[in-house]
Design a protein around this motif. Sequence first.
Motif, PDB file in Angstrom:
ATOM      1  N   VAL A 138       0.834  -1.218   0.000  1.00 26.85           N
ATOM      2  CA  VAL A 138       0.000   0.000   0.000  1.00 26.85           C
ATOM      3  C   VAL A 138       0.864   1.261   0.000  1.00 26.85           C
ATOM      4  O   VAL A 138       0.360   2.360   0.224  1.00 26.85           O
ATOM      5  CB  VAL A 138      -1.005   0.009   1.184  1.00 26.85           C
ATOM      6  CG1 VAL A 138      -1.944  -1.184   1.095  1.00 26.85           C
ATOM      7  CG2 VAL A 138      -0.286   0.041   2.531  1.00 26.85           C
ATOM      8  N   LYS A 139       2.190   1.075  -0.218  1.00 23.02           N
ATOM      9  CA  LYS A 139       3.132   2.202  -0.358  1.00 23.02           C
ATOM     10  C   LYS A 139       3.227   3.064   0.894  1.00 23.02           C
ATOM     11  O   LYS A 139       3.235   4.298   0.817  1.00 23.02           O
ATOM     12  CB  LYS A 139       2.756   3.060  -1.584  1.00 23.02           C
ATOM     13  CG  LYS A 139       2.777   2.272  -2.900  1.00 23.02           C
ATOM     14  CD  LYS A 139       2.518   3.187  -4.092  1.00 23.02           C
ATOM     15  CE  LYS A 139       2.699   2.475  -5.426  1.00 23.02           C
ATOM     16  NZ  LYS A 139       1.832   1.272  -5.570  1.00 23.02           N
ATOM     17  N   LEU A 140       3.277   2.417   2.042  1.00 19.67           N
ATOM     18  CA  LEU A 140       3.582   3.137   3.281  1.00 19.67           C
ATOM     19  C   LEU A 140       5.049   2.870   3.607  1.00 19.67           C
ATOM     20  O   LEU A 140       5.578   1.809   3.275  1.00 19.67           O
ATOM     21  CB  LEU A 140       2.697   2.638   4.435  1.00 19.67           C
ATOM     22  CG  LEU A 140       1.245   3.116   4.424  1.00 19.67           C
ATOM     23  CD1 LEU A 140       0.446   2.419   5.528  1.00 19.67           C
ATOM     24  CD2 LEU A 140       1.148   4.633   4.576  1.00 19.67           C
ATOM     25  N   PRO A 141       5.710   3.839   4.296  1.00 16.51           N
ATOM     26  CA  PRO A 141       7.126   3.601   4.628  1.00 16.51           C
ATOM     27  C   PRO A 141       7.280   2.367   5.526  1.00 16.51           C
ATOM     28  O   PRO A 141       6.439   2.128   6.401  1.00 16.51           O
ATOM     29  CB  PRO A 141       7.545   4.871   5.360  1.00 16.51           C
ATOM     30  CG  PRO A 141       6.350   5.735   5.496  1.00 16.51           C
ATOM     31  CD  PRO A 141       5.233   5.172   4.695  1.00 16.51           C
TER      32      PRO A 141
ATOM     33  N   VAL B 267      -4.325   1.678   7.507  1.00 18.94           N
ATOM     34  CA  VAL B 267      -4.669   1.152   6.184  1.00 18.94           C
ATOM     35  C   VAL B 267      -6.162   0.847   6.167  1.00 18.94           C
ATOM     36  O   VAL B 267      -6.654   0.087   7.006  1.00 18.94           O
ATOM     37  CB  VAL B 267      -3.898  -0.160   5.890  1.00 18.94           C
ATOM     38  CG1 VAL B 267      -4.299  -0.708   4.511  1.00 18.94           C
ATOM     39  CG2 VAL B 267      -2.396   0.050   5.962  1.00 18.94           C
ATOM     40  N   ILE B 268      -6.881   1.449   5.228  1.00 15.98           N
ATOM     41  CA  ILE B 268      -8.316   1.164   5.093  1.00 15.98           C
ATOM     42  C   ILE B 268      -8.579   0.631   3.683  1.00 15.98           C
ATOM     43  O   ILE B 268      -8.164   1.235   2.692  1.00 15.98           O
ATOM     44  CB  ILE B 268      -9.182   2.419   5.346  1.00 15.98           C
ATOM     45  CG1 ILE B 268      -8.983   2.912   6.787  1.00 15.98           C
ATOM     46  CG2 ILE B 268     -10.663   2.118   5.093  1.00 15.98           C
ATOM     47  CD1 ILE B 268      -9.788   4.162   7.131  1.00 15.98           C
ATOM     48  N   VAL B 269      -9.260  -0.519   3.611  1.00 16.09           N
ATOM     49  CA  VAL B 269      -9.619  -1.127   2.333  1.00 16.09           C
ATOM     50  C   VAL B 269     -11.132  -1.289   2.300  1.00 16.09           C
ATOM     51  O   VAL B 269     -11.715  -1.869   3.227  1.00 16.09           O
ATOM     52  CB  VAL B 269      -8.966  -2.527   2.183  1.00 16.09           C
ATOM     53  CG1 VAL B 269      -9.399  -3.169   0.860  1.00 16.09           C
ATOM     54  CG2 VAL B 269      -7.447  -2.430   2.248  1.00 16.09           C
ATOM     55  N   GLY B 270     -11.772  -0.746   1.259  1.00 10.04           N
ATOM     56  CA  GLY B 270     -13.220  -0.946   1.187  1.00 10.04           C
ATOM     57  C   GLY B 270     -13.860  -0.128   0.093  1.00 10.04           C
ATOM     58  O   GLY B 270     -13.247   0.778  -0.473  1.00 10.04           O
TER      59      GLY B 270
ATOM     60  N   GLN C  22     -13.922  11.489   0.971  1.00 13.30           N
ATOM     61  CA  GLN C  22     -13.331  12.112   2.167  1.00 13.30           C
ATOM     62  C   GLN C  22     -12.079  11.354   2.609  1.00 13.30           C
ATOM     63  O   GLN C  22     -11.061  11.962   2.943  1.00 13.30           O
ATOM     64  CB  GLN C  22     -14.370  12.150   3.301  1.00 13.30           C
ATOM     65  CG  GLN C  22     -15.503  13.129   3.031  1.00 13.30           C
ATOM     66  CD  GLN C  22     -16.597  13.030   4.091  1.00 13.30           C
ATOM     67  OE1 GLN C  22     -17.245  11.993   4.244  1.00 13.30           O
ATOM     68  NE2 GLN C  22     -16.812  14.099   4.832  1.00 13.30           N
ATOM     69  N   LEU C  23     -12.149  10.035   2.599  1.00 14.42           N
ATOM     70  CA  LEU C  23     -10.986   9.234   2.997  1.00 14.42           C
ATOM     71  C   LEU C  23      -9.827   9.444   2.019  1.00 14.42           C
ATOM     72  O   LEU C  23      -8.668   9.592   2.424  1.00 14.42           O
ATOM     73  CB  LEU C  23     -11.365   7.748   3.064  1.00 14.42           C
ATOM     74  CG  LEU C  23     -12.270   7.339   4.231  1.00 14.42           C
ATOM     75  CD1 LEU C  23     -12.792   5.913   4.034  1.00 14.42           C
ATOM     76  CD2 LEU C  23     -11.533   7.446   5.576  1.00 14.42           C
ATOM     77  N   ALA C  24     -10.152   9.468   0.731  1.00 18.05           N
ATOM     78  CA  ALA C  24      -9.100   9.642  -0.282  1.00 18.05           C
ATOM     79  C   ALA C  24      -8.403  10.988  -0.132  1.00 18.05           C
ATOM     80  O   ALA C  24      -7.177  11.089  -0.284  1.00 18.05           O
ATOM     81  CB  ALA C  24      -9.701   9.504  -1.681  1.00 18.05           C
ATOM     82  N   GLU C  25      -9.165  12.039   0.189  1.00 20.01           N
ATOM     83  CA  GLU C  25      -8.560  13.369   0.357  1.00 20.01           C
ATOM     84  C   GLU C  25      -7.604  13.396   1.543  1.00 20.01           C
ATOM     85  O   GLU C  25      -6.500  13.936   1.454  1.00 20.01           O
ATOM     86  CB  GLU C  25      -9.658  14.430   0.545  1.00 20.01           C
ATOM     87  CG  GLU C  25     -10.313  14.817  -0.775  1.00 20.01           C
ATOM     88  CD  GLU C  25     -11.521  15.732  -0.597  1.00 20.01           C
ATOM     89  OE1 GLU C  25     -11.839  16.110   0.570  1.00 20.01           O
ATOM     90  OE2 GLU C  25     -12.160  16.058  -1.626  1.00 20.01           O
TER      91      GLU C  25
ATOM     92  N   GLU D 298      -9.508   1.962  -2.357  1.00 22.37           N
ATOM     93  CA  GLU D 298     -10.944   1.840  -2.647  1.00 22.37           C
ATOM     94  C   GLU D 298     -11.148   0.637  -3.557  1.00 22.37           C
ATOM     95  O   GLU D 298     -11.121   0.730  -4.771  1.00 22.37           O
ATOM     96  CB  GLU D 298     -11.482   3.108  -3.303  1.00 22.37           C
ATOM     97  CG  GLU D 298     -13.007   3.094  -3.387  1.00 22.37           C
ATOM     98  CD  GLU D 298     -13.589   4.362  -4.002  1.00 22.37           C
ATOM     99  OE1 GLU D 298     -14.820   4.378  -4.195  1.00 22.37           O
ATOM    100  OE2 GLU D 298     -12.841   5.305  -4.295  1.00 22.37           O
ATOM    101  N   ALA D 299     -11.291  -0.525  -2.935  1.00 20.72           N
ATOM    102  CA  ALA D 299     -11.414  -1.764  -3.705  1.00 20.72           C
ATOM    103  C   ALA D 299     -12.010  -2.834  -2.811  1.00 20.72           C
ATOM    104  O   ALA D 299     -11.957  -2.742  -1.586  1.00 20.72           O
ATOM    105  CB  ALA D 299     -10.042  -2.217  -4.202  1.00 20.72           C
ATOM    106  N   TYR D 300     -12.595  -3.857  -3.451  1.00 18.32           N
ATOM    107  CA  TYR D 300     -12.947  -5.068  -2.720  1.00 18.32           C
ATOM    108  C   TYR D 300     -11.910  -6.090  -3.136  1.00 18.32           C
ATOM    109  O   TYR D 300     -11.891  -6.535  -4.278  1.00 18.32           O
ATOM    110  CB  TYR D 300     -14.367  -5.536  -3.081  1.00 18.32           C
ATOM    111  CG  TYR D 300     -14.680  -6.894  -2.496  1.00 18.32           C
ATOM    112  CD1 TYR D 300     -15.059  -7.018  -1.163  1.00 18.32           C
ATOM    113  CD2 TYR D 300     -14.549  -8.058  -3.266  1.00 18.32           C
ATOM    114  CE1 TYR D 300     -15.315  -8.266  -0.612  1.00 18.32           C
ATOM    115  CE2 TYR D 300     -14.802  -9.304  -2.715  1.00 18.32           C
ATOM    116  CZ  TYR D 300     -15.189  -9.393  -1.386  1.00 18.32           C
ATOM    117  OH  TYR D 300     -15.430 -10.627  -0.834  1.00 18.32           O
TER     118      TYR D 300
END
Length: 485
Positions: free
Chosen positions: A294-297, A334-337, A346-349, A362-364
């Motif tokens: 998810v491209k986090l350090p 990390v949020i997936v949904g 709002q989450l994406a911003e 933003e995916a299943y």
Amino acid sequence: MGTDRLSILFVASEVEGLIKSGGLADVAKALPQALDSMGQDVRVTLPGYRKIKALQDADIVLETQLEHWPHTPYRVRQLAVGEVKVYAIECDQYFAREEMYSEYNQAYADNGERFAFFSAACLDMLPKLNFQPDIIHANDWHTGFVPYLLKHRYAEHPYFARTRSVISIHNAVFKGVFSYEELPNLAEMQGHYAPDAAVSPTHITMLKAGVMTADKINAVSPTYADELKTELGSHGMAKEFRAREHDLVGILNGCDYSDWNPATDGFIPTQYHAELSSMQAGKLACKRELQKRVKLPESEAAVFGMVCRLTNQKGVHYLLPILERFLKLDAQLVIVGTGDPILATQLAEIAAHHSDKFAFVEAYSNELAHLVEAGSDFFLMPSEFEPCGLNQIYSMAYGTLPIVRAVGGLKDSVVDYDSDPDNATGFAFIHPEPIELLSVMQRALLFYLQQRDEMTKVQLFAMQKQFCWKRAADEYLALYRSALS
């Protein structure tokens, strides 16, 4: 308890292994299988949706029409899920469609008629298939007319003289509200009078029809059974649930660990089990892979994971107001949904502004869901309501401590560390307020930073918890026997 074998027809609108949209399908697969392995004669029925891949090749065991008006023709095809027989009721005018319930976020206009037909056909087919159930177990609003028709249409029918009905409530938010006009295929609705089902002079709800006429009612956790008797928890049907409270029982769902077990999980880079060095090495490898994906350090920071439908039910609106404050702390999220486009935006911003700490996908994705369960330190489930919930149970199996709101099945399955450290499996908060969620997330983070050995102990304890279907199936059998007596 007698050991006499019961005949059970389990009626559901979806069954995992054939077709699925939510948790109901998991139960419709796992509970009949558990009952079958205990020697009961259990069979399942569902609508013969065109979408079911196995349908076309399945044997036709019945070609007939409803005995009652409007004599709709239908066919029954026999499938199987594991060892359990499944009857798919095929009727092209209702089920030969692209989806089960809706297309393009619009429910099919004739859903009332479709599931009224399905309920009628479930009962109509039984004498013709020569299957005489002791118990018919309906589920949620789609099958609410099954107990209703059993009580009204078949009250004098000798074939059903001994048959009793149970209805399970998986989510009382969805009630199946329709006008009498929307049920043109049910003779019982043509007089525009159905006190067992009516919610107004013009409308009925299929859930009420089931709740008021079933012999026993069951909610999918003990706390949810209590909540259904309150205005807030029942979404407007508290009066009906209170009227039936002596027949209302809460049974916590079991969990099918065959897909959710870190020792055998094919979606994670390193498998591990409930032993100190195995768990620590496995979770670290999974955390690294998750951060990379998810491209986090790559860091030692605590990772908070969340996989859910983006809806207010799942508590996303408790998280959004405190998210910026939480992201000031030394932690990753990390949020997936997928779901509500406004919540997703709002989450994406926020994720765009805090890309070093917060990844929103933003995916299943089943594969990513497994990686989040394994690679996170904490799993967020701040639900507004949660009849049973499964992700908190999966999280414990993966040594990922759930952070939950103490409602429904979450309250029944997660023990809060501050309330009972010796039996703790996670963290819980009570009041549905964003600030309460922030406070419990901070509590969890401090635990991670300052009491690592203690946290490891709680993780290993959580991994050994078993929510097995055999226990739940025993409780269902007791419920069936109480309905029969």
